[in-house]
Write a protein that holds these residues in place. Sequence first.
Motif, mmCIF file in Angstrom:
data_model
loop_
_atom_site.group_PDB
_atom_site.id
_atom_site.type_symbol
_atom_site.label_atom_id
_atom_site.label_comp_id
_atom_site.label_asym_id
_atom_site.label_seq_id
_atom_site.Cartn_x
_atom_site.Cartn_y
_atom_site.Cartn_z
ATOM 1 N N ILE A 109 4.285 -26.185 5.841
ATOM 2 C CA ILE A 109 3.170 -25.541 6.448
ATOM 3 C C ILE A 109 3.372 -25.056 7.971
ATOM 4 C CG2 ILE A 109 2.059 -27.819 6.985
ATOM 5 C CD1 ILE A 109 -0.782 -25.681 6.123
ATOM 6 N N PRO A 110 3.258 -23.640 8.273
ATOM 7 C CA PRO A 110 3.830 -23.372 9.608
ATOM 8 C C PRO A 110 3.176 -24.107 10.794
ATOM 9 C CG PRO A 110 3.536 -21.473 8.004
ATOM 10 C CD PRO A 110 2.664 -22.644 7.279
ATOM 11 N N ASP A 111 1.881 -24.433 10.842
ATOM 12 C CA ASP A 111 1.198 -25.070 11.685
ATOM 13 C C ASP A 111 0.398 -26.276 10.968
ATOM 14 O OD1 ASP A 111 -0.463 -26.005 13.443
ATOM 15 O OD2 ASP A 111 -0.479 -24.023 14.589
ATOM 16 N N THR A 112 0.896 -27.426 11.333
ATOM 17 C CA THR A 112 -0.067 -28.691 10.645
ATOM 18 C C THR A 112 -1.264 -28.789 11.143
ATOM 19 O OG1 THR A 112 0.921 -30.042 12.484
ATOM 20 C CG2 THR A 112 2.167 -30.099 10.562
ATOM 21 N N GLU A 113 -1.769 -28.033 12.230
ATOM 22 C CA GLU A 113 -3.185 -28.246 12.830
ATOM 23 C C GLU A 113 -3.948 -27.430 11.991
ATOM 24 O OE1 GLU A 113 -4.042 -30.137 15.121
ATOM 25 O OE2 GLU A 113 -2.291 -31.061 14.878
ATOM 26 N N ALA A 114 -3.626 -26.449 11.067
ATOM 27 C CA ALA A 114 -4.573 -25.693 10.414
ATOM 28 C C ALA A 114 -5.339 -26.356 9.299
ATOM 29 C CB ALA A 114 -3.385 -24.485 9.649
ATOM 30 N N GLY A 115 -6.407 -26.696 9.825
ATOM 31 C CA GLY A 115 -7.264 -27.671 9.024
ATOM 32 C C GLY A 115 -8.451 -26.673 8.203
ATOM 33 N N CYS A 116 -9.556 -27.354 8.078
ATOM 34 C CA CYS A 116 -10.603 -26.769 7.556
ATOM 35 C C CYS A 116 -11.845 -27.555 7.911
ATOM 36 C CB CYS A 116 -10.304 -26.610 5.909
ATOM 37 S SG CYS A 116 -11.712 -26.230 4.903
ATOM 38 N N SER A 117 -13.022 -27.012 8.081
ATOM 39 C CA SER A 117 -14.212 -27.700 8.652
ATOM 40 C C SER A 117 -14.968 -28.586 7.116
ATOM 41 C CB SER A 117 -15.220 -26.663 9.161
ATOM 42 O OG SER A 117 -15.442 -25.761 8.251
ATOM 43 N N LEU A 118 -14.468 -28.181 6.048
ATOM 44 C CA LEU A 118 -15.091 -28.690 4.870
ATOM 45 C C LEU A 118 -14.080 -29.972 4.490
ATOM 46 C CD1 LEU A 118 -15.830 -25.597 2.624
ATOM 47 C CD2 LEU A 118 -17.413 -27.351 3.260
ATOM 48 N N ALA A 119 -12.999 -29.754 4.740
ATOM 49 C CA ALA A 119 -11.919 -30.911 4.667
ATOM 50 C C ALA A 119 -12.105 -31.925 5.409
ATOM 51 C CB ALA A 119 -10.612 -30.488 4.416
ATOM 52 N N ASP A 120 -12.403 -31.584 6.756
ATOM 53 C CA ASP A 120 -12.724 -32.366 7.727
ATOM 54 C C ASP A 120 -13.960 -33.393 7.600
ATOM 55 O OD1 ASP A 120 -10.294 -31.882 8.900
ATOM 56 O OD2 ASP A 120 -11.177 -30.422 10.311
ATOM 57 N N SER A 121 -14.793 -32.679 6.638
ATOM 58 C CA SER A 121 -16.486 -33.227 6.481
ATOM 59 C C SER A 121 -16.371 -34.568 5.791
ATOM 60 C CB SER A 121 -17.426 -32.211 6.307
ATOM 61 O OG SER A 121 -17.198 -32.051 4.907
ATOM 62 N N ILE A 122 -15.697 -35.039 5.052
ATOM 63 C CA ILE A 122 -15.473 -36.020 4.032
ATOM 64 C C ILE A 122 -14.229 -36.799 4.182
ATOM 65 C CG2 ILE A 122 -15.287 -34.668 2.094
ATOM 66 C CD1 ILE A 122 -17.677 -36.177 0.836
ATOM 67 N N THR A 123 -14.479 -38.060 3.968
ATOM 68 C CA THR A 123 -13.377 -39.241 3.769
ATOM 69 C C THR A 123 -13.503 -39.960 2.261
ATOM 70 O OG1 THR A 123 -14.403 -40.965 4.474
ATOM 71 C CG2 THR A 123 -13.579 -39.547 6.143
ATOM 72 N N PRO A 124 -12.248 -40.476 2.137
ATOM 73 C CA PRO A 124 -12.294 -41.220 0.693
ATOM 74 C C PRO A 124 -13.511 -42.084 0.668
ATOM 75 C CG PRO A 124 -10.104 -40.974 1.386
ATOM 76 C CD PRO A 124 -11.045 -40.429 2.650
ATOM 77 N N ALA A 125 -13.729 -42.998 1.821
ATOM 78 C CA ALA A 125 -14.574 -43.738 1.858
ATOM 79 C C ALA A 125 -15.999 -43.297 1.684
ATOM 80 C CB ALA A 125 -14.607 -44.522 3.202
ATOM 81 N N ASP A 126 -16.096 -42.286 2.177
ATOM 82 C CA ASP A 126 -17.414 -41.711 1.725
ATOM 83 C C ASP A 126 -17.729 -41.174 0.370
ATOM 84 O OD1 ASP A 126 -18.177 -41.019 4.446
ATOM 85 O OD2 ASP A 126 -17.133 -39.149 4.686
ATOM 86 N N ILE A 127 -16.492 -40.994 -0.315
ATOM 87 C CA ILE A 127 -16.547 -40.834 -1.847
ATOM 88 C C ILE A 127 -16.935 -42.078 -2.490
ATOM 89 C CG2 ILE A 127 -15.601 -39.936 -3.787
ATOM 90 C CD1 ILE A 127 -15.628 -37.730 -1.861
ATOM 91 N N ARG A 128 -16.299 -43.443 -2.148
ATOM 92 C CA ARG A 128 -16.693 -44.492 -2.619
ATOM 93 C C ARG A 128 -18.139 -44.939 -2.652
ATOM 94 N NH1 ARG A 128 -11.082 -45.358 -0.985
ATOM 95 N NH2 ARG A 128 -11.625 -46.035 0.922
ATOM 96 N N LEU A 129 -18.768 -44.630 -1.319
ATOM 97 C CA LEU A 129 -20.044 -44.795 -1.117
ATOM 98 C C LEU A 129 -20.958 -44.000 -2.107
ATOM 99 C CD1 LEU A 129 -20.283 -45.176 2.655
ATOM 100 C CD2 LEU A 129 -20.509 -46.996 1.090
#
Length: 335
Positions: free
Chosen positions: A115-135
Amino acid sequence: MDAPAPVTATAFSALLARTEALYAPIRSVVPPADWALFAEDVEAILALKREKNAVILAHNYQTPEIYHCVADIVGDSLALAREAMHVEADIIVLAGVSFMAETAKLMNPGKTVLIPDTEAGCSLADSITPADIRLMREAYPGVPIVAYVNTTAAVKAEVDICCTSGNAKRIVESLGVPRVIMLPDQYLARNVAAETGVEIITWAGQCEVHERFTAEDVRELRAAHPGVTVLVHPECPPEVVAEADFAGSTAAMTDYVADHRPPRVVLLTECSMSDNVAVHYPDLEFIRPCNLCPHMKRITLKNIRRALEENRNVVTIDPAIADRARSSVERMLAI
Ligand code: 13P
Ligand code: SF4
């Protein structure tokens, strides 16, 4: 280290002459002064791809000089996930955001994915964690969880199936249940609920690009540009989708233009989309209000070149999650 040799005016003219055919398709959307800055990197990237046996997969939101001049495969998230599986080259450069590069690595684990820039994120991907899914699972036992592909591999590992904007309706309907959890994009979830009649429990995530469009924007566009056909991405709020002529993934919007040839059209989505599509339809009028995705725009010719030169930013996925995350994507692709 020695400074690079200065480029002479003669060498520069020769470079522009040599790259004339590469420039021709994007002349209508990239000014000559910009091409003068891009030409050397385009040539270098094309040579590096041959030398290193690499291919570039680019999302529809990449800028025209990437999308039209160096990419081998272009498409929406669904197409990029599918195509990554079939790549035979040694290296995949993913010109897009991190979740797309992770998905490519999941689908073709034997390849080197950069990936040319590792900081290329996404507001959606950043909005949820695996712990949130388990909850969520604890809160709604037995309710299937569909994760938008705009999530990390760690989140994909916790869910039952993935979806993209191109197949969300089909995936939800395929589950054959009256209630589904679909996350993290609350707007996509509400748009799919309206289309399917399935009750959808969602999450408070949204795309920072599409959440900014309003129904009023659509009304103003129609007033200012009579007859305009309004295409929107389903990450837009439902009231925006309700005002549009068509809502669909980036690939679906491209197909709509190809099939219907609307003489005057607006694509309410990321800015590079209109440029990339307009290149093929000089006879159509593209109205251009749009929002930039700062994450997609982190990818440039310069960092694509550097990734290839230095084998930089190799995507890795924790083996403890890779198989489960891959299964969620594979279940989606099987439908
Ligand atoms: P598509 O899957 O429609 O290309 O969308 C990806 C994305 O990030 C949209 O914002
Ligand atoms: Fe994420 Fe929105 Fe950017 Fe797509 S446009 S990568 S959903 S922030």
